[in-house]
Write an enzyme that holds these catalytic residues in place. Structure first.
Site, PDB file in Angstrom:
ATOM      1  N   GLY A   1      -1.401   9.118  -2.286  1.00 21.63           N
ATOM      2  CA  GLY A   1      -0.762   9.740  -3.440  1.00 21.63           C
ATOM      3  C   GLY A   1      -0.287   8.718  -4.459  1.00 21.63           C
ATOM      4  N   CYS A  38      18.895 -12.770  12.629  1.00 19.84           N
ATOM      5  CA  CYS A  38      18.807 -14.213  12.398  1.00 19.84           C
ATOM      6  C   CYS A  38      17.574 -14.598  11.598  1.00 19.84           C
ATOM      7  CB  CYS A  38      18.813 -14.952  13.729  1.00 19.84           C
ATOM      8  SG  CYS A  38      20.161 -14.439  14.770  1.00 19.84           S
ATOM      9  N   GLU A  39      17.518 -14.162  10.349  1.00 15.59           N
ATOM     10  CA  GLU A  39      16.434 -14.490   9.430  1.00 15.59           C
ATOM     11  C   GLU A  39      17.022 -14.511   8.033  1.00 15.59           C
ATOM     12  OE1 GLU A  39      13.116 -14.935  10.010  1.00 15.59           O
ATOM     13  OE2 GLU A  39      13.060 -14.332  12.127  1.00 15.59           O
ATOM     14  N   TYR A  76       7.581   4.548   5.046  1.00 16.11           N
ATOM     15  CA  TYR A  76       7.423   3.164   5.496  1.00 16.11           C
ATOM     16  C   TYR A  76       8.781   2.530   5.801  1.00 16.11           C
ATOM     17  CZ  TYR A  76       2.927   4.373   3.498  1.00 16.11           C
ATOM     18  OH  TYR A  76       1.765   5.035   3.205  1.00 16.11           O
ATOM     19  N   TYR A  79       7.778  -6.630   1.223  1.00 12.80           N
ATOM     20  CA  TYR A  79       7.151  -6.328  -0.080  1.00 12.80           C
ATOM     21  C   TYR A  79       8.049  -6.673  -1.258  1.00 12.80           C
ATOM     22  CZ  TYR A  79       4.601  -2.985   2.946  1.00 12.80           C
ATOM     23  OH  TYR A  79       3.888  -2.372   3.932  1.00 12.80           O
ATOM     24  N   GLU A 119      -4.551  12.337   0.357  1.00 17.92           N
ATOM     25  CA  GLU A 119      -3.826  11.894   1.552  1.00 17.92           C
ATOM     26  C   GLU A 119      -2.497  11.258   1.166  1.00 17.92           C
ATOM     27  OE1 GLU A 119      -6.630   8.928   2.741  1.00 17.92           O
ATOM     28  OE2 GLU A 119      -8.085  10.379   3.511  1.00 17.92           O
ATOM     29  N   PRO A 120      -1.611  11.994   0.498  1.00 23.57           N
ATOM     30  CA  PRO A 120      -0.348  11.379   0.064  1.00 23.57           C
ATOM     31  C   PRO A 120       0.619  11.170   1.230  1.00 23.57           C
ATOM     32  CG  PRO A 120      -0.342  13.715  -0.477  1.00 23.57           C
ATOM     33  CD  PRO A 120      -1.692  13.424   0.113  1.00 23.57           C
ATOM     34  N   GLY A 121       1.254  10.033   1.244  1.00 24.51           N
ATOM     35  CA  GLY A 121       2.270   9.744   2.248  1.00 24.51           C
ATOM     36  C   GLY A 121       3.595   9.460   1.565  1.00 24.51           C
TER      37      GLY A 121
HETATM   38  C1  LIG Z   1      -1.723   4.357   3.447  1.00 22.76           C
HETATM   39  C2  LIG Z   1      -2.817   5.306   3.230  1.00 22.76           C
HETATM   40  C3  LIG Z   1      -2.565   6.532   2.609  1.00 22.76           C
HETATM   41  C4  LIG Z   1      -1.193   6.926   2.075  1.00 22.76           C
HETATM   42  O1  LIG Z   1      -0.877   6.225   0.930  1.00 22.76           O
HETATM   43  P1  LIG Z   1       0.480   6.579   0.113  1.00 22.76           P
HETATM   44  O2  LIG Z   1       0.535   5.585  -0.961  1.00 22.76           O
HETATM   45  O3  LIG Z   1       1.597   6.461   1.074  1.00 22.76           O
HETATM   46  O4  LIG Z   1       0.334   7.961  -0.400  1.00 22.76           O
HETATM   47  C5  LIG Z   1      -3.619   7.424   2.461  1.00 22.76           C
HETATM   48  N1  LIG Z   1      -4.866   7.111   2.908  1.00 22.76           N
HETATM   49  C6  LIG Z   1      -5.147   5.945   3.509  1.00 22.76           C
HETATM   50  C7  LIG Z   1      -6.514   5.672   3.971  1.00 22.76           C
HETATM   51  C8  LIG Z   1      -4.142   5.003   3.687  1.00 22.76           C
HETATM   52  O5  LIG Z   1      -4.416   3.828   4.265  1.00 22.76           O
END
Ligand SMILES: *Cc1c(COP(=O)(O)O)cnc(C)c1O
Length: 413
Positions: free
Chosen positions: A240, A344-345, A373, A318, A275-277
């Protein structure tokens, strides 16, 4: 930040629950998620894709807690997985295997067999050798696996180098310049239906332009493959859009982005997948911590809290920015400080040189936009038990993962 988190009379709330109540009862550090924020972001994608055949497959790797997966499964979501472990989680949460897409650059034989046996929707493949393996395992199991090739469209996603994946030099996908040969050779393999094209060019994209450019390139590829007699019916455009991590940053408009993609695919008779995460869960989550100590060293002021890089590694990994907000607003003003954990970093900080509320030992803070994440990257480094996770629904809340115990730390040793 979404309005699922807001101050009411100086107290910080998640939906209708004061966060201090959760922290007092569940302990700290602790992740808190808003179910309404998760569902409303998911629905933005579904509504934005209305009118074209589609599926929104939540990327489990962003946050795989069973409570969150169940929430999304009940809302009708599909799932994008990258391991057998994630497949197990989705099945345990009641997810429909027929709505699962299996992505990832290095699936093992055992993972492929597991996914075939469960009857998942499709595999996104990143090498010819993997397509051959899926073909032979499917033949042996008497199945036909739907396969898409993950194409590397050579588009610059201009995000952090660790989360950019769509350039030629990255390990991901198959170069768009070479992929037609791969399709031609794989099209005749038994046990597979080579019917998809997929890509994922990177994460945290604030500008949709590279995503639209990738979609254009993939549609060109679909047309060329179809002209050669390869029946492509599915287009998976990957993860996403990005989210605002800084207070006041604009939020990319999911609806406008999907509108642009819908225009491109109109008339192509493709089943469209995303495939939004991050954009589903990031803003729905906060990491709550308690202030342990204050100290001054030379010119620097430190706020030492009980959360660290073992709960939230994103600042160290990041250079990520997470807003730090107090659970109770006070009249003590602000202070410029590093907010650090006990690990300890030197890389163990939640914020560096940041103007934050002048909190004192015993006060609580929230690191915002931690739903994606965050917990999934938590570790036991320094033998720190991983924190608990809480899901808020309106005025109710429940623990969806217990805090680890000292016994948990040594299990299996
Ligand atoms: C990480 C990933 C996602 C999700 O990405 P977002 O930026 O979190 O939406 C979707 N597809 C694949 C193949 C990924 O590796």
């Amino acid at each position: 930040m979404t309005n699922s988190f807001e101050y009411r009379g100086g107290a910080f709330f998640c939906e209708d629950v004061e966060l201090r109540t959760i922290a007092d009862q569940a302990g700290t550090p602790c992740y808190v998620y808003s179910s309404s924020a998760i569902l409303s972001r998911y629905r933005e994608y579904v509504n934005g894709l209305e009118g074209v055949p589609h599926r929104v497959c939540y990327a489990v790797k962003a946050n795989g807690n069973l409570g969150i997966l169940r929430l999304l499964a009940e809302a009708g979501a599909g799932f994008d997985i990258v391991s057998g472990g994630e497949l197990y989680r989705v099945l345990q949460a009641g997810g429909d295997p027929a709505r699962i897409v299996f992505s990832g650059v290095g699936k093992t034989r055992e993972e492929i067999e597991y996914a075939l046996a469960q009857g998942i929707h499709s595999f996104n493949c990143e090498s010819e050798a993997e397509i051959s393996l899926i073909s032979s395992l499917a033949v042996r199991l008497g199945k036909t696996a739907s396969v898409a090739v993950r194409v590397n469209p050579d588009v610059d996603a201009s995000t952090h180098p660790y989360i950019s994946t769509g350039l030629k030099e990255h390990k991901f996908g198959i170069d768009i310049a070479e992929v037609e040969g791969v399709y031609a050779r794989a099209a005749g393999l038994p046990g597979i239906s080579l019917d998809g094209v997929s890509c994922h060019i990177g994460s945290q994209l604030l500008d949709p332009a590279p995503l639209v450019e990738a979609a254009q390139k993939l549609l060109g590829l679909v047309a060329r493959l179809r002209a050669k007699g390869i029946r492509i019916t599915q287009l998976d455009l990957g993860g996403g859009i990005g989210v605002p991590y800084r207070c006041g940053d604009p939020r990319p408009d999911v609806g406008a982005f999907l509108q642009a993609v819908k225009k491109l695919v109109a008339g192509s008779e493709l089943f469209l997948m995303f495939e939004p995460g991050r954009s589903i869960v990031a803003e729905a989550g906060a990491l709550i911590a308690r202030v342990l100590y204050r100290k001054r060293s030379g010119d620097k002021e430190f706020i030492i809290v009980d959360a660290s890089m073992t709960e939230l590694i994103r600042p160290a990994l990041y250079e990520a920015h997470h807003e730090i907000l107090p659970l109770r607003q006070s009249s003590f003003g602000n202070v410029k400080a590093d907010v650090v954990g006990p690990v300890c970093e030197s890389g163990d900080f939640l914020a560096e040189d940041r103007e934050v509320a002048n909190v004192l030992p015993g006060d609580m803070i929230a690191a915002m936009t931690c739903g994606a994440y965050g917990f999934v990257m938590a570790s036991n480094y320094n033998s720190r038990p991983r924190p608990c996770e809480v899901l808020v629904e309106g005025a109710g809340w429940r623990i969806i993962r217990q805090r680890e115990s000292l016994q948990d730390l040594i299990r299996g040793e």
